[in-house]
Design a protein around this motif. Structure first.
Motif, PDB file in Angstrom:
ATOM      1  N   PRO A 264       0.835  -1.214   0.000  1.00  0.00           N
ATOM      2  CA  PRO A 264       0.000   0.000   0.000  1.00  0.00           C
ATOM      3  C   PRO A 264       0.868   1.262   0.000  1.00  0.00           C
ATOM      4  O   PRO A 264       2.019   1.240   0.440  1.00  0.00           O
ATOM      5  CB  PRO A 264      -0.769  -0.122   1.317  1.00  0.00           C
ATOM      6  N   LYS A 265       0.296   2.351  -0.490  1.00  0.00           N
ATOM      7  CA  LYS A 265       0.992   3.635  -0.481  1.00  0.00           C
ATOM      8  C   LYS A 265       0.510   4.471   0.700  1.00  0.00           C
ATOM      9  O   LYS A 265      -0.692   4.573   0.938  1.00  0.00           O
ATOM     10  CB  LYS A 265       0.749   4.395  -1.788  1.00  0.00           C
ATOM     11  N   PHE A 266       1.462   5.047   1.403  1.00  0.00           N
ATOM     12  CA  PHE A 266       1.132   5.905   2.536  1.00  0.00           C
ATOM     13  C   PHE A 266       0.781   7.292   2.017  1.00  0.00           C
ATOM     14  O   PHE A 266       1.590   7.947   1.368  1.00  0.00           O
ATOM     15  CB  PHE A 266       2.328   5.987   3.495  1.00  0.00           C
ATOM     16  N   ASP A 267      -0.437   7.730   2.321  1.00  0.00           N
ATOM     17  CA  ASP A 267      -0.936   9.024   1.840  1.00  0.00           C
ATOM     18  C   ASP A 267      -1.214   9.911   3.060  1.00  0.00           C
ATOM     19  O   ASP A 267      -2.190   9.708   3.773  1.00  0.00           O
ATOM     20  CB  ASP A 267      -2.213   8.799   1.029  1.00  0.00           C
ATOM     21  N   ILE A 268      -0.356  10.883   3.296  1.00  0.00           N
ATOM     22  CA  ILE A 268      -0.487  11.744   4.476  1.00  0.00           C
ATOM     23  C   ILE A 268      -1.783  12.553   4.434  1.00  0.00           C
ATOM     24  O   ILE A 268      -2.369  12.859   5.474  1.00  0.00           O
ATOM     25  CB  ILE A 268       0.732  12.687   4.623  1.00  0.00           C
ATOM     26  N   ASP A 269      -2.277  12.870   3.226  1.00  0.00           N
ATOM     27  CA  ASP A 269      -3.537  13.618   3.124  1.00  0.00           C
ATOM     28  C   ASP A 269      -4.714  12.764   3.592  1.00  0.00           C
ATOM     29  O   ASP A 269      -5.650  13.277   4.220  1.00  0.00           O
ATOM     30  CB  ASP A 269      -3.760  14.094   1.687  1.00  0.00           C
ATOM     31  N   LYS A 270      -4.657  11.478   3.289  1.00  0.00           N
ATOM     32  CA  LYS A 270      -5.697  10.568   3.774  1.00  0.00           C
ATOM     33  C   LYS A 270      -5.633  10.471   5.294  1.00  0.00           C
ATOM     34  O   LYS A 270      -6.667  10.461   5.980  1.00  0.00           O
ATOM     35  CB  LYS A 270      -5.504   9.179   3.151  1.00  0.00           C
ATOM     36  N   LEU A 271      -4.427  10.421   5.835  1.00  0.00           N
ATOM     37  CA  LEU A 271      -4.268  10.390   7.291  1.00  0.00           C
ATOM     38  C   LEU A 271      -4.804  11.670   7.918  1.00  0.00           C
ATOM     39  O   LEU A 271      -5.435  11.635   8.979  1.00  0.00           O
ATOM     40  CB  LEU A 271      -2.795  10.185   7.660  1.00  0.00           C
ATOM     41  N   ARG A 272      -4.575  12.800   7.261  1.00  0.00           N
ATOM     42  CA  ARG A 272      -5.080  14.078   7.778  1.00  0.00           C
ATOM     43  C   ARG A 272      -6.610  14.053   7.835  1.00  0.00           C
ATOM     44  O   ARG A 272      -7.216  14.525   8.798  1.00  0.00           O
ATOM     45  CB  ARG A 272      -4.609  15.238   6.880  1.00  0.00           C
ATOM     46  N   TYR A 273      -7.238  13.501   6.802  1.00  0.00           N
ATOM     47  CA  TYR A 273      -8.693  13.397   6.787  1.00  0.00           C
ATOM     48  C   TYR A 273      -9.183  12.522   7.946  1.00  0.00           C
ATOM     49  O   TYR A 273     -10.121  12.882   8.675  1.00  0.00           O
ATOM     50  CB  TYR A 273      -9.157  12.814   5.443  1.00  0.00           C
ATOM     51  N   ILE A 274      -8.543  11.365   8.128  1.00  0.00           N
ATOM     52  CA  ILE A 274      -8.945  10.449   9.203  1.00  0.00           C
ATOM     53  C   ILE A 274      -8.704  11.098  10.566  1.00  0.00           C
ATOM     54  O   ILE A 274      -9.515  10.958  11.488  1.00  0.00           O
ATOM     55  CB  ILE A 274      -8.186   9.104   9.077  1.00  0.00           C
ATOM     56  N   ASN A 275      -7.621  11.844  10.685  1.00  0.00           N
ATOM     57  CA  ASN A 275      -7.324  12.529  11.946  1.00  0.00           C
ATOM     58  C   ASN A 275      -8.393  13.561  12.266  1.00  0.00           C
ATOM     59  O   ASN A 275      -8.840  13.690  13.408  1.00  0.00           O
ATOM     60  CB  ASN A 275      -5.951  13.197  11.861  1.00  0.00           C
ATOM     61  N   ARG A 276      -8.822  14.279  11.239  1.00  0.00           N
ATOM     62  CA  ARG A 276      -9.875  15.285  11.432  1.00  0.00           C
ATOM     63  C   ARG A 276     -11.164  14.625  11.921  1.00  0.00           C
ATOM     64  O   ARG A 276     -11.838  15.143  12.815  1.00  0.00           O
ATOM     65  CB  ARG A 276     -10.129  16.026  10.115  1.00  0.00           C
ATOM     66  N   GLU A 277     -11.475  13.470  11.351  1.00  0.00           N
ATOM     67  CA  GLU A 277     -12.693  12.759  11.757  1.00  0.00           C
ATOM     68  C   GLU A 277     -12.609  12.303  13.216  1.00  0.00           C
ATOM     69  O   GLU A 277     -13.598  12.346  13.949  1.00  0.00           O
ATOM     70  CB  GLU A 277     -12.938  11.556  10.827  1.00  0.00           C
ATOM     71  N   HIS A 278     -11.437  11.869  13.639  1.00  0.00           N
ATOM     72  CA  HIS A 278     -11.264  11.445  15.036  1.00  0.00           C
ATOM     73  C   HIS A 278     -11.274  12.650  15.982  1.00  0.00           C
ATOM     74  O   HIS A 278     -11.759  12.534  17.111  1.00  0.00           O
ATOM     75  CB  HIS A 278      -9.974  10.637  15.199  1.00  0.00           C
ATOM     76  N   LEU A 279     -10.769  13.788  15.526  1.00  0.00           N
ATOM     77  CA  LEU A 279     -10.838  15.002  16.338  1.00  0.00           C
ATOM     78  C   LEU A 279     -12.299  15.426  16.549  1.00  0.00           C
ATOM     79  O   LEU A 279     -12.677  15.874  17.631  1.00  0.00           O
ATOM     80  CB  LEU A 279     -10.052  16.140  15.671  1.00  0.00           C
TER      81      LEU A 279
END
Length: 435
Positions: free
Chosen positions: A293-308
């Motif tokens: 898999p490719k690590f996508d920091i923008d996808k992580l940012r989206y998931i982080n926002r949802e958890h926030l």
């Protein structure tokens, strides 16, 4: 028992954390114990304090271990088993010097073939070895037949004897090599599953060979995970900041979000946003893709926002350094344009901790200051506040909204003022001291 076996040689890589998470989940699912094994036998590469850092990171991710082992504690076992193989003639003393071996490697390189040990010392008996004064390593004899095992993701695997080779198991200074220490420790602690990166795939037949030579017949279930790639499709280097779990945490990514993303990566999951405890209910190694898999920091940012967004306001406020839950409420409004704790803290701190710079609107700001406190206290909502303040200041359009936004938020752009007005109305005295 399942195990996570990191080396204290640098920052924890996201790939290593993913391995820890998967091992922990399967241990919980199978109701088995979970071992944290610090592989510290490579003395030259160990970095002081990295073992404690690993433990602190795991705690932040709520990964609890049932047992802690430093691999160096087992060195007597490693040495005794190596000499047992030597006595049983399943291993041999090798006196080849580094220089001799380098010549052999260079020859193999020139002939464009994989280097394999020549077997030069294989017939030296233990009696002969004991009479010689020079130092020696212990090599295990290569297997007589192919080493086969089944991998959850890769299926049936087979390695012929030459691929395994007669490799070193004990160095001249008495320290075990990685494969030997790992095989012995897995045997001693009755490890049932080994879940690790596919960069260890070539180590697996060697470790199986060691245990078989010692008479250990219990099968271990293997799962070799595809390596995480960067956005360009190359192996994620330790030099890339985002590969470090420590860096991600320092940047303000939540442990819950990082875990969510690493479980989601290359996986079939019933939903996109979830907690570690939820994942334990449905996670299955067989659902993982065999492709990297490719690590996508923008996808992580989206998931982080949802958890926030999911955090209670009081907890979010505390993470930002404030005690008032209203700050958490305000921060959630700013999630329209921020996705990490650091970005949120920067927005909130600007409001409550920094002097205003009105740039080209100093004159208009001074006019607003004359009436704003009285108007804001007597207004029920933003529309009423705006209408009354416009009337008293005789300002409108850009000349009204630009200085007003800077006064209230210390930023030229941001969420609609109507959204943040109810909170800032209650905090106006704290904001006003920075005007």
């Amino acid at each position: 028992m399942l195990r996570f076996a990191p080396s204290p040689t640098g920052d924890m890589h996201i790939g290593n954390l993913r391995v820890a998470i998967f091992n922990y989940i399967v241990a919980k699912q199978k109701n088995e114990r979970f071992l944290l094994r610090i592989e510290d036998t490579d003395i030259e590469r160990n970095i002081e304090g990295k073992d404690k850092e690993i433990m602190e990171i795991l705690k932040k991710f709520n990964i609890k271990w049932d047992e802690l082992l430093y691999q160096s504690q087992n060195i007597n076992f490693h040495q005794n088993f190596a000499y047992k193989l030597l006595q049983e003639k399943k291993a041999f003393a090798c006196f080849c010097t580094p220089q001799e071996l380098e010549i052999e490697r260079e020859k193999a390189k020139k002939e464009k073939r994989a280097y394999r040990y020549s077997g030069k010392c294989e017939e030296i008996t233990i009696e002969e070895a004991s009479k010689r004064a020079e130092p020696f390593v212990i090599r295990i004899k290569k297997p007589k037949s192919s080493i086969k095992f089944e991998d959850i993701l890769k299926g049936k695997m087979s390695f012929d004897p030459n691929e395994v080779d007669s490799f070193v198991i004990l160095r001249a200074d008495g320290r075990p090599t990685y494969n030997f220490a790992c095989a012995i420790d897995d045997m001693l602690h009755d490890i049932t599953y080994v879940i690790r990166g596919e960069d260890h795939l070539s180590n697996t037949p060697k470790q199986i060979h060691i245990r078989k030579a010692l008479g250990y017949t219990k099968d271990i279930i293997y799962c070799h995970l595809p390596i995480i790639l960067n956005i360009h499709g190359k192996k994620m280097s330790k030099r890339e900041k985002a590969s470090s779990v420590k860096w991600l945490l320092e940047e303000g990514f939540l442990p819950e979000a990082i875990a969510n993303y690493l479980i989601l990566l290359g996986n079939k999951t019933p939903k996109e946003i979830f907690t570690l405890n939820e994942a334990i209910e449905w996670f299955d190694l067989k659902n993982l893709s065999n492709s990297s898999p490719k690590f996508d920091i923008d996808k992580l940012r989206y998931i982080n926002r949802e958890h926030l967004k999911l955090l209670q306001e009081e907890k979010l406020a505390k993470l930002l350094g404030y005690e008032d839950s209203q700050i958490g409420e305000l921060a959630k409004i700013y999630l329209e344009e921020a996705s990490t704790l650091n970005e949120l803290k920067n927005k909130i701190d600007k409001i409550f901790n920094e002097k205003r710079d009105y740039k080209d609107f100093e004159k208009e700001a001074n006019i607003l200051k004359e009436n704003i406190l009285e108007v804001i206290k007597n207004s029920e909502n933003f529309d009423e506040f705006k209408k009354e303040l416009m009337k008293k200041s005789s300002l409108k359009g850009k000349q009204f909204f630009k200085p007003l936004r800077i006064m209230l938020t210390n930023q030229e752009h941001g969420p609609e003022l109507s959204k943040i007005f109810p909170i800032l109305k209650n905090k106006i005295e704290e904001v006003a001291k920075w005007w």
